[in-house]
Structure formats: structure tokens, C-alpha cells
Write a protein that holds these residues in place. Structure first.
Motif, PDB file in Angstrom:
ATOM      1  N   ARG A 145       0.870  -1.165   0.000  1.00 49.90           N
ATOM      2  CA  ARG A 145       0.000   0.000   0.000  1.00 49.90           C
ATOM      3  C   ARG A 145       0.915   1.225   0.000  1.00 49.90           C
ATOM      4  NH1 ARG A 145      -3.569  -3.523   1.108  1.00 49.90           N
ATOM      5  NH2 ARG A 145      -4.212  -4.379   3.075  1.00 49.90           N
ATOM      6  N   LEU A 146       1.292   1.638  -1.197  1.00 49.57           N
ATOM      7  CA  LEU A 146       2.255   2.722  -1.344  1.00 49.57           C
ATOM      8  C   LEU A 146       1.561   3.976  -1.855  1.00 49.57           C
ATOM      9  CD1 LEU A 146       5.123   0.696  -3.077  1.00 49.57           C
ATOM     10  CD2 LEU A 146       4.776   1.096  -0.629  1.00 49.57           C
ATOM     11  N   SER A 147       2.049   5.115  -1.396  1.00 51.09           N
ATOM     12  CA  SER A 147       1.501   6.383  -1.858  1.00 51.09           C
ATOM     13  C   SER A 147       1.846   6.580  -3.336  1.00 51.09           C
ATOM     14  CB  SER A 147       2.087   7.537  -1.036  1.00 51.09           C
ATOM     15  OG  SER A 147       3.471   7.686  -1.338  1.00 51.09           O
ATOM     16  N   ASP A 148       1.063   7.434  -3.992  1.00 49.84           N
ATOM     17  CA  ASP A 148       1.351   7.762  -5.394  1.00 49.84           C
ATOM     18  C   ASP A 148       2.741   8.362  -5.526  1.00 49.84           C
ATOM     19  OD1 ASP A 148      -1.091   6.809  -6.228  1.00 49.84           O
ATOM     20  OD2 ASP A 148      -2.053   8.780  -6.301  1.00 49.84           O
ATOM     21  N   GLN A 149       3.141   9.136  -4.519  1.00 48.05           N
ATOM     22  CA  GLN A 149       4.473   9.759  -4.539  1.00 48.05           C
ATOM     23  C   GLN A 149       5.576   8.692  -4.500  1.00 48.05           C
ATOM     24  OE1 GLN A 149       5.054  12.629  -1.411  1.00 48.05           O
ATOM     25  NE2 GLN A 149       7.186  13.009  -1.964  1.00 48.05           N
ATOM     26  N   LEU A 150       5.401   7.663  -3.689  1.00 46.68           N
ATOM     27  CA  LEU A 150       6.403   6.602  -3.620  1.00 46.68           C
ATOM     28  C   LEU A 150       6.422   5.773  -4.908  1.00 46.68           C
ATOM     29  CD1 LEU A 150       8.662   5.270  -2.118  1.00 46.68           C
ATOM     30  CD2 LEU A 150       6.994   3.919  -0.866  1.00 46.68           C
ATOM     31  N   VAL A 151       5.255   5.517  -5.487  1.00 43.75           N
ATOM     32  CA  VAL A 151       5.205   4.807  -6.771  1.00 43.75           C
ATOM     33  C   VAL A 151       5.951   5.624  -7.822  1.00 43.75           C
ATOM     34  CG1 VAL A 151       3.705   3.972  -8.630  1.00 43.75           C
ATOM     35  CG2 VAL A 151       3.072   3.558  -6.236  1.00 43.75           C
ATOM     36  N   GLU A 152       5.751   6.919  -7.793  1.00 44.96           N
ATOM     37  CA  GLU A 152       6.459   7.817  -8.729  1.00 44.96           C
ATOM     38  C   GLU A 152       7.971   7.742  -8.507  1.00 44.96           C
ATOM     39  OE1 GLU A 152       6.470   9.706 -12.009  1.00 44.96           O
ATOM     40  OE2 GLU A 152       4.541   9.284 -11.093  1.00 44.96           O
ATOM     41  N   THR A 153       8.399   7.679  -7.257  1.00 49.53           N
ATOM     42  CA  THR A 153       9.827   7.554  -6.939  1.00 49.53           C
ATOM     43  C   THR A 153      10.375   6.242  -7.481  1.00 49.53           C
ATOM     44  OG1 THR A 153       9.578   8.903  -4.940  1.00 49.53           O
ATOM     45  CG2 THR A 153      11.506   7.456  -5.041  1.00 49.53           C
ATOM     46  N   LEU A 154       9.639   5.155  -7.305  1.00 50.95           N
ATOM     47  CA  LEU A 154      10.063   3.859  -7.836  1.00 50.95           C
ATOM     48  C   LEU A 154      10.148   3.899  -9.360  1.00 50.95           C
ATOM     49  CD1 LEU A 154       7.988   1.435  -5.571  1.00 50.95           C
ATOM     50  CD2 LEU A 154      10.469   1.816  -5.513  1.00 50.95           C
ATOM     51  N   MET A 155       9.192   4.549  -9.983  1.00 49.54           N
ATOM     52  CA  MET A 155       9.222   4.666 -11.447  1.00 49.54           C
ATOM     53  C   MET A 155      10.487   5.400 -11.894  1.00 49.54           C
ATOM     54  SD  MET A 155       6.607   3.111 -12.786  1.00 49.54           S
ATOM     55  CE  MET A 155       6.690   3.722 -14.461  1.00 49.54           C
ATOM     56  N   ARG A 156      10.804   6.490 -11.238  1.00 50.17           N
ATOM     57  CA  ARG A 156      12.022   7.242 -11.615  1.00 50.17           C
ATOM     58  C   ARG A 156      13.271   6.404 -11.374  1.00 50.17           C
ATOM     59  NH1 ARG A 156       9.366  11.389  -9.139  1.00 50.17           N
ATOM     60  NH2 ARG A 156      10.653  11.223  -7.286  1.00 50.17           N
ATOM     61  N   LYS A 157      13.300   5.689 -10.264  1.00 55.43           N
ATOM     62  CA  LYS A 157      14.476   4.887  -9.897  1.00 55.43           C
ATOM     63  C   LYS A 157      14.718   3.745 -10.878  1.00 55.43           C
ATOM     64  CE  LYS A 157      17.377   2.695  -6.946  1.00 55.43           C
ATOM     65  NZ  LYS A 157      18.763   2.926  -7.191  1.00 55.43           N
ATOM     66  N   PHE A 158      13.655   3.083 -11.331  1.00 63.13           N
ATOM     67  CA  PHE A 158      13.817   1.879 -12.126  1.00 63.13           C
ATOM     68  C   PHE A 158      13.502   2.070 -13.614  1.00 63.13           C
ATOM     69  CE2 PHE A 158      13.379   0.433  -7.760  1.00 63.13           C
ATOM     70  CZ  PHE A 158      14.503  -0.377  -7.666  1.00 63.13           C
ATOM     71  N   ASP A 159      13.199   3.289 -14.015  1.00 57.99           N
ATOM     72  CA  ASP A 159      12.980   3.612 -15.427  1.00 57.99           C
ATOM     73  C   ASP A 159      14.335   3.949 -16.043  1.00 57.99           C
ATOM     74  OD1 ASP A 159      12.260   4.589 -17.911  1.00 57.99           O
ATOM     75  OD2 ASP A 159      11.208   6.352 -17.129  1.00 57.99           O
ATOM     76  N   ARG A 160      15.022   2.927 -16.498  1.00 58.37           N
ATOM     77  CA  ARG A 160      16.401   3.054 -16.978  1.00 58.37           C
ATOM     78  C   ARG A 160      16.533   4.006 -18.161  1.00 58.37           C
ATOM     79  NH1 ARG A 160      19.180  -2.057 -19.191  1.00 58.37           N
ATOM     80  NH2 ARG A 160      17.142  -2.833 -18.667  1.00 58.37           N
ATOM     81  N   HIS A 161      15.517   4.079 -19.004  1.00 56.99           N
ATOM     82  CA  HIS A 161      15.616   4.881 -20.224  1.00 56.99           C
ATOM     83  C   HIS A 161      14.921   6.237 -20.108  1.00 56.99           C
ATOM     84  CE1 HIS A 161      17.589   1.577 -22.166  1.00 56.99           C
ATOM     85  NE2 HIS A 161      16.587   0.771 -21.858  1.00 56.99           N
ATOM     86  N   GLY A 162      14.314   6.505 -18.963  1.00 56.91           N
ATOM     87  CA  GLY A 162      13.710   7.812 -18.720  1.00 56.91           C
ATOM     88  C   GLY A 162      12.487   8.119 -19.575  1.00 56.91           C
ATOM     89  N   ASN A 163      11.737   7.086 -19.954  1.00 56.39           N
ATOM     90  CA  ASN A 163      10.562   7.339 -20.790  1.00 56.39           C
ATOM     91  C   ASN A 163       9.235   7.065 -20.069  1.00 56.39           C
ATOM     92  OD1 ASN A 163      10.635   4.588 -20.728  1.00 56.39           O
ATOM     93  ND2 ASN A 163      11.052   4.291 -22.902  1.00 56.39           N
ATOM     94  N   GLY A 164       9.281   6.980 -18.750  1.00 54.65           N
ATOM     95  CA  GLY A 164       8.050   6.805 -17.974  1.00 54.65           C
ATOM     96  C   GLY A 164       7.543   5.380 -17.902  1.00 54.65           C
ATOM     97  N   THR A 165       8.373   4.414 -18.292  1.00 47.73           N
ATOM     98  CA  THR A 165       7.973   3.017 -18.227  1.00 47.73           C
ATOM     99  C   THR A 165       9.122   2.174 -17.681  1.00 47.73           C
ATOM    100  OG1 THR A 165       8.706   2.564 -20.487  1.00 47.73           O
ATOM    101  CG2 THR A 165       6.397   3.210 -20.191  1.00 47.73           C
ATOM    102  N   ILE A 166       8.780   0.984 -17.235  1.00 45.93           N
ATOM    103  CA  ILE A 166       9.774   0.061 -16.683  1.00 45.93           C
ATOM    104  C   ILE A 166       9.773  -1.208 -17.525  1.00 45.93           C
ATOM    105  CG2 ILE A 166      10.360  -1.355 -14.671  1.00 45.93           C
ATOM    106  CD1 ILE A 166       9.279   0.840 -12.908  1.00 45.93           C
ATOM    107  N   LEU A 167      10.967  -1.634 -17.925  1.00 44.50           N
ATOM    108  CA  LEU A 167      11.135  -2.859 -18.705  1.00 44.50           C
ATOM    109  C   LEU A 167      11.071  -4.071 -17.786  1.00 44.50           C
ATOM    110  CD1 LEU A 167      14.085  -1.652 -20.960  1.00 44.50           C
ATOM    111  CD2 LEU A 167      11.660  -1.832 -21.583  1.00 44.50           C
TER     112      LEU A 167
END
Length: 178
Positions: free
Chosen positions: A111-133
Motif C-alpha cells: 500500500r504505497l503512496s502515489d508519490q512513492l510509486v512515482e519515486t520507484l518509477m524514476r528509480k527503475f525507469d532506466r531509459h527515462g521514458n516513464g515506463t519500466i522494462l
């Protein structure tokens, strides 16, 4: 190894794959050999950090390499993750966007906040396009699981709150197998 597919392949099939991946014929697969064999579906190499994490999970001798039996277990592990990933990749784009990631994490019980999900997206989005492989999805999931388990060991009353000293925090983080 992009042929990861649902039913568990025969031991003979896995042995043939293992021998192809074991380029130096050592009887073991190391991080470099495994990375060159894995595909995340985008023609780009698997994230080296994800490969290191997976080898670490299945390397019973802590030598940075896995045996055939460990490889068989790793094959099943990656296949399970691939099926999981595909189930959350609703648009079949080959990656997970922010909404798909939130759905995945919620289904895993986080149960993560939207802000934390956003942080995870930035951390693991290797190519910086808003998605995770796929491979980064595995790394994110392993990291989140490992950190949560470490937190829960200190959260003795299970109220979601811990109090630790800075040294304890650093010891905890640096001793984690991530």
C-alpha cells in the motif's frame, strides 16, 4: 534465453541451454554469461544489476556463479516473473507504465503512496521514458521485497513504524543482499 515460456521445459532442454550459456565451459554460469543470454524483449541487454541480484539469490556458494541445478531454479523464477509481468502489462507494450506498476504493487500487497510509486518509477525507469522494462521490474520487485523484509524484522509490533539509529540503518541497508 528469450524462449522463456510457460510450462517448465525438460531437464534435457535446460541442460542444452545451460551449456550454450556456459561459454567458458566451467560448469557454472556467471553474471556476464547470464546477462548475455537473457532478453528483456527490447533487444537491449538485461540490466546488469538485475542479473547480479538474481545470481545472488540462487548462488548457494556465494561465489558469483550458479550450477545447473541453480540455473533450473532461476529459469523457473524468471518464467514466473515473466508471466507476472505480462499479466500487468495490460496494453502488451512490453513495459509497465505508472498505472500498471501501481496495480502490480497493490496486488503484491503493498500500500504505497502515489508519490512513492512515482519515486520507484524514476528509480527503475532506466531509459527515462516513464515506463519500466521487464528486467527493471524484477529488480524493483526484489529490492522492494528485500527492504520490506528488513523493515519488518525491526517492526516488532507490526505497526509500520520503527525507530533506529543512523548506524543501525546503514548496517541494515549495507548488509542486505540486494
Amino acid at each position: 534465453m528469450s524462449q522463456f515460456a510457460s510450462p517448465m521445459p525438460s531437464r534435457e532442454f535446460l541442460w542444452n541451454v545451460f551449456q550454450r550459456v556456459d561459454r567458458d565451459r566451467s560448469g557454472y554460469i556467471n553474471v556476464d554469461e547470464l546477462q548475455s543470454a537473457l532478453s528483456n524483449g527490447t533487444w537491449s541487454p538485461f540490466n546488469p544489476e538485475t542479473v547480479r541480484l538474481m545470481i545472488g539469490m540462487f548462488d548457494k556458494s556465494n561465489q558469483g556463479r550458479i550450477t545447473f541445478d541453480n540455473f533450473s531454479a532461476l529459469w523457473k523464477y524468471v518464467t514466473d516473473w515473466q508471466n507476472c509481468f505480462r499479466s500487468f502489462d495490460r496494453d502488451n507494450s512490453g513495459n509497465i507504465d505508472r498505472n500498471e506498476m501501481k496495480t502490480a504493487l497493490t496486488s503484491f500487497g503493498y500500500r504505497l503512496s502515489d508519490q512513492l510509486v512515482e519515486t520507484l518509477m524514476r528509480k527503475f525507469d532506466r531509459h527515462g521514458n516513464g515506463t519500466i522494462l521487464f528486467d527493471d521490474f524484477i529488480q524493483c520487485s526484489i529490492s522492494l521485497h528485500t527492504l520490506t523484509a528488513a523493515f519488518r524484522q525491526l517492526d516488532t509490533d507490526q505497526d509500520g513504524v520503527i525507530q533506529i539509529h543512523y548506524d543501525q540503518f546503514l548496517s541494515m541497508v549495507f548488509s542486505l543482499k540486494m
